[in-house]
Design an enzyme around this catalytic site. Structure first.
Site, PDB file in Angstrom:
ATOM      1  N   HIS A 111      65.651  15.779  61.098  1.00  0.00           N
ATOM      2  CA  HIS A 111      65.278  17.161  60.773  1.00  0.00           C
ATOM      3  C   HIS A 111      63.824  17.414  61.179  1.00  0.00           C
ATOM      4  CE1 HIS A 111      65.363  20.782  58.002  1.00  0.00           C
ATOM      5  NE2 HIS A 111      64.064  20.585  58.155  1.00  0.00           N
ATOM      6  N   GLU A 112      62.931  16.499  60.789  1.00  0.00           N
ATOM      7  CA  GLU A 112      61.513  16.683  61.118  1.00  0.00           C
ATOM      8  C   GLU A 112      61.258  16.551  62.617  1.00  0.00           C
ATOM      9  OE1 GLU A 112      59.739  18.073  58.930  1.00  0.00           O
ATOM     10  OE2 GLU A 112      61.184  17.673  57.347  1.00  0.00           O
TER      11      GLU A 112
ATOM     12  N   CYS B 175      64.973  23.734  54.142  1.00  0.00           N
ATOM     13  CA  CYS B 175      63.751  23.606  54.931  1.00  0.00           C
ATOM     14  C   CYS B 175      62.666  24.481  54.315  1.00  0.00           C
ATOM     15  CB  CYS B 175      64.026  24.046  56.370  1.00  0.00           C
ATOM     16  SG  CYS B 175      62.607  23.893  57.471  1.00  0.00           S
TER      17      CYS B 175
ATOM     18  N   HIS C  27      61.870  19.718  64.442  1.00  0.00           N
ATOM     19  CA  HIS C  27      60.768  20.693  64.383  1.00  0.00           C
ATOM     20  C   HIS C  27      59.806  20.513  65.555  1.00  0.00           C
ATOM     21  CE1 HIS C  27      61.265  23.045  60.772  1.00  0.00           C
ATOM     22  NE2 HIS C  27      61.519  21.957  60.055  1.00  0.00           N
TER      23      HIS C  27
END
Length: 168
Positions: free
Chosen positions: A135-136, A93, A139
């Protein structure tokens, strides 16, 4: 377009849930293109608003770096509405420099998001692309991959990983 400073682990902004975008303005579009330029300059395949200090539900991703590196997804107000299967893999990341970890993610996802013109689209992603999108998306929820990782270790360069493989 301009490079943005990448927020790193330890900054509280990475732990907050992002707010929905109610109107897609030129400022939002400019920010998305800045994020793309920042992601490319850092060698990433995805970057989310909070990673550049913007608490809005948006991210940019290039989930096919080997097969189609120019395919870009500008995801605004994304929603993952279906998850299927399971895959285990390495993640890094831009906000957690120098580390990698093993994370279990869905093998396949279905999601919807708005584009830069405000149009809604449905998407299906599998394998690495599903990993990138999850993953994004995390966030935007204030979650880092290290929160889900089975283990985290120092990142290896591609050369180090090849040498390790040759030694085995």
């Amino acid at each position: 377009m301009a490079l943005r400073k990448v927020v790193t682990k330890g900054d509280e902004i990475l732990r907050k849930r992002s707010r929905e975008i109610t109107e897609i303005t030129d400022r939002i579009r400019t920010t998305m293109y800045d994020m793309l330029e920042t992601m490319d300059s850092e060698g990433g395949v995805g970057i989310a608003g909070p990673q550049v200090g913007v608490m809005r539900r948006m991210f940019v991703a290039k989930p096919f770096p080997d097969d189609n590196p120019e395919e870009i997804y500008f995801m605004i107000n994304p929603d993952i509405y279906e998850r299927e299967g399971e895959q285990e893999g390495q993640e890094g990341c831009l906000s957690v420099p120098g580390l990698q970890g093993t994370v279990i993610r869905p093998q396949k996802i279905k999601m919807k998001a708005q584009d830069l013109d405000g149009e809604w689209h449905d998407y299906e992603f599998e394998d690495f692309a599903a990993r990138v999108m999850c993953h994004e998306y995390d966030h935007l929820e204030g979650i880092l991959y290290t929160d889900k990782a089975i283990e985290v270790h120092e990142a290896q360069s591609d050369e180090e990983a090849e040498e390790e493989t040759e030694e085995e």
